[in-house]
Design a protein around this motif. Structure first.
Motif, short mmCIF file in Angstrom:
data_model
loop_
_atom_site.label_atom_id
_atom_site.label_comp_id
_atom_site.label_asym_id
_atom_site.label_seq_id
_atom_site.Cartn_x
_atom_site.Cartn_y
_atom_site.Cartn_z
N THR A 204 0.83 -1.21 0.00
CA THR A 204 0.00 0.00 0.00
C THR A 204 0.86 1.25 0.00
O THR A 204 0.59 2.21 -0.73
CB THR A 204 -0.93 -0.01 1.23
OG1 THR A 204 -1.76 -1.17 1.18
CG2 THR A 204 -1.80 1.23 1.26
N ARG A 205 1.91 1.22 0.80
CA ARG A 205 2.83 2.35 0.88
C ARG A 205 3.56 2.58 -0.45
O ARG A 205 3.70 3.72 -0.91
CB ARG A 205 3.85 2.09 2.00
CG ARG A 205 4.85 3.20 2.28
CD ARG A 205 5.66 2.84 3.53
NE ARG A 205 6.59 3.89 3.89
CZ ARG A 205 7.88 3.90 3.54
NH1 ARG A 205 8.37 2.90 2.83
NH2 ARG A 205 8.66 4.88 3.92
N SER A 206 3.99 1.50 -1.09
CA SER A 206 4.75 1.66 -2.33
C SER A 206 3.86 2.07 -3.50
O SER A 206 4.28 2.83 -4.37
CB SER A 206 5.50 0.36 -2.66
OG SER A 206 4.60 -0.70 -2.87
N VAL A 207 2.60 1.59 -3.52
CA VAL A 207 1.68 2.00 -4.58
C VAL A 207 1.44 3.51 -4.51
O VAL A 207 1.38 4.20 -5.53
CB VAL A 207 0.35 1.22 -4.49
CG1 VAL A 207 -0.72 1.87 -5.36
CG2 VAL A 207 0.55 -0.22 -4.94
N ALA A 208 1.30 4.02 -3.30
CA ALA A 208 1.04 5.45 -3.12
C ALA A 208 2.19 6.31 -3.65
O ALA A 208 1.98 7.47 -4.01
CB ALA A 208 0.80 5.76 -1.64
N ARG A 209 3.38 5.74 -3.72
CA ARG A 209 4.56 6.48 -4.18
C ARG A 209 4.89 6.20 -5.65
O ARG A 209 5.87 6.72 -6.16
CB ARG A 209 5.76 6.10 -3.31
CG ARG A 209 5.56 6.44 -1.84
CD ARG A 209 6.64 5.80 -0.97
NE ARG A 209 7.97 6.23 -1.31
CZ ARG A 209 9.09 5.76 -0.76
NH1 ARG A 209 9.00 4.80 0.16
NH2 ARG A 209 10.27 6.21 -1.12
N ALA A 277 -5.89 -2.15 -4.84
CA ALA A 277 -4.62 -1.40 -4.90
C ALA A 277 -4.29 -0.95 -6.32
O ALA A 277 -3.30 -0.24 -6.53
CB ALA A 277 -3.48 -2.27 -4.36
N GLY A 278 -5.10 -1.34 -7.31
CA GLY A 278 -4.86 -0.94 -8.70
C GLY A 278 -3.83 -1.79 -9.40
O GLY A 278 -3.27 -1.37 -10.43
N LEU A 279 -3.58 -3.01 -8.90
CA LEU A 279 -2.52 -3.84 -9.46
C LEU A 279 -3.05 -5.03 -10.27
O LEU A 279 -2.28 -5.87 -10.70
CB LEU A 279 -1.60 -4.34 -8.34
CG LEU A 279 -0.75 -3.25 -7.69
CD1 LEU A 279 -0.01 -3.78 -6.48
CD2 LEU A 279 0.23 -2.67 -8.71
#
Length: 295
Positions: A204-209, A277-279
């Motif tokens: 979640t943290r990496s998707v946001a970035r 998550a959009g993945l």
């Protein structure tokens, strides 16, 4: 997640690891006898369940097939754990050793090492060959440790962990299954719960970035991993153990609606999370469908 949130989660997971962890070398009675008539894989989760080939097998052959299938899953698990351990080592290598984040990566690395040994000891105890993925897949796994980063790294970890974990949760309380398999599943479930929580938060943290256009790459990588997992969980060579033709049985398994339902069951929560998550989406949706984990 902020850095403070990340450190807080890692600290909580470190304390949980210290409070509740297992050493399979001492916590499993490897000398306990296997019990005649009990299954290794729940029958409805066998890849051939419901097919003509399965009905042609005796009850003893059906159990034997399940034994070889659980060994194939464990062999795939060893492969996946090995890839994961290299990723965790890379995370710790580049991280601040004082941070709880890097320290938890090392703690998880230790648990995954013990899981790998546990799966190997299980294969040895069951007295079957191991069923590692073909060399082409091993080479892809080798490449993945360098190619996967950010969302695809954490997504790959979740694909490798959550599908097997969900199937183990079903077997752990079923008394028709071998006690050894249930105990191994119980240990894996307890410790993997921490690993899944860590990976989900990091994803979640990496998707946001990650810029939206870059998600296309990560979607494709994860779809490919899901497809490979669906094809490597049950090695075609397992069918030889009960006198079946591997190619014919493989075709029957991949066409079997019961087995497709098993793969979907194992991945349902994962697919929901990755979709949110959009993945999961273009251009990888086709491979997800071909993996039978997505309608």
């Amino acid at each position: 997640m902020t850095t403070t949130d990340q450190e807080r989660l890692a600290d909580r997971l470190l304390r949980s690891t210290a409070a509740r962890n297992y050493d399979p070398a001492v916590d499993i009675d490897w000398s306990a006898p296997l019990i005649d008539g009990l299954s290794y894989v729940l029958p409805h989760r066998c890849s051939l369940y419901g097919t003509d080939l399965y009905r042609q097998l005796s009850a003893e052959q059906q159990i034997e097939l399940g034994k070889h299938e659980i060994v194939s899953v464990a062999s795939t698990g060893i492969f996946l754990e090995s890839v994961l351990m290299r990723m965790l080592a890379r995370l710790a290598y580049w991280g601040d050793p004082v941070s709880r984040h890097a320290q938890y990566a090392l703690a998880e690395l230790g648990e995954e090492t013990r899981h790998t040994i546990m799966f190997a000891r299980m294969i040895e105890r069951l007295g079957t060959p191991s069923y590692p993925p073909p060399k082409s897949i091993l080479r892809l796994g080798d490449m993945l440790t360098g190619m996967a980063h950010g969302p695809s790294m954490w997504g790959a970890i979740l694909i490798g962990e959550e599908v097997i974990d969900r199937l183990q949760r079903e077997i752990v309380s079923d008394e028709s299954a071998q006690p050894l398999i249930r105990m191994i599943s119980r240990i894996h479930i307890v410790e993997e719960a921490r690993h899944v929580g860590f990976a989900r938060a990091e994803l979640t943290r990496s998707v946001a970035r990650t810029p939206r256009f870059a998600l296309i790459y990560h979607r494709l990588v994860l779809a490919r991993i899901a497809f490979i997992l669906s094809r490597t969980l049950v090695n075609p060579r397992v069918y030889e153990a009960v006198g079946l033709d591997p190619r014919q049985a493989r075709r029957a398994a991949l066409a079997n609606p019961h087995y497709r339902a098993t793969l979907k069951y194992g991945a349902v929560k994962l697919v929901e999370f990755l979709t949110e998550a959009g993945l999961i989406g273009h251009p990888g949706r086709y491979l997800w469908r071909r993996s039978f984990m997505l309608d």
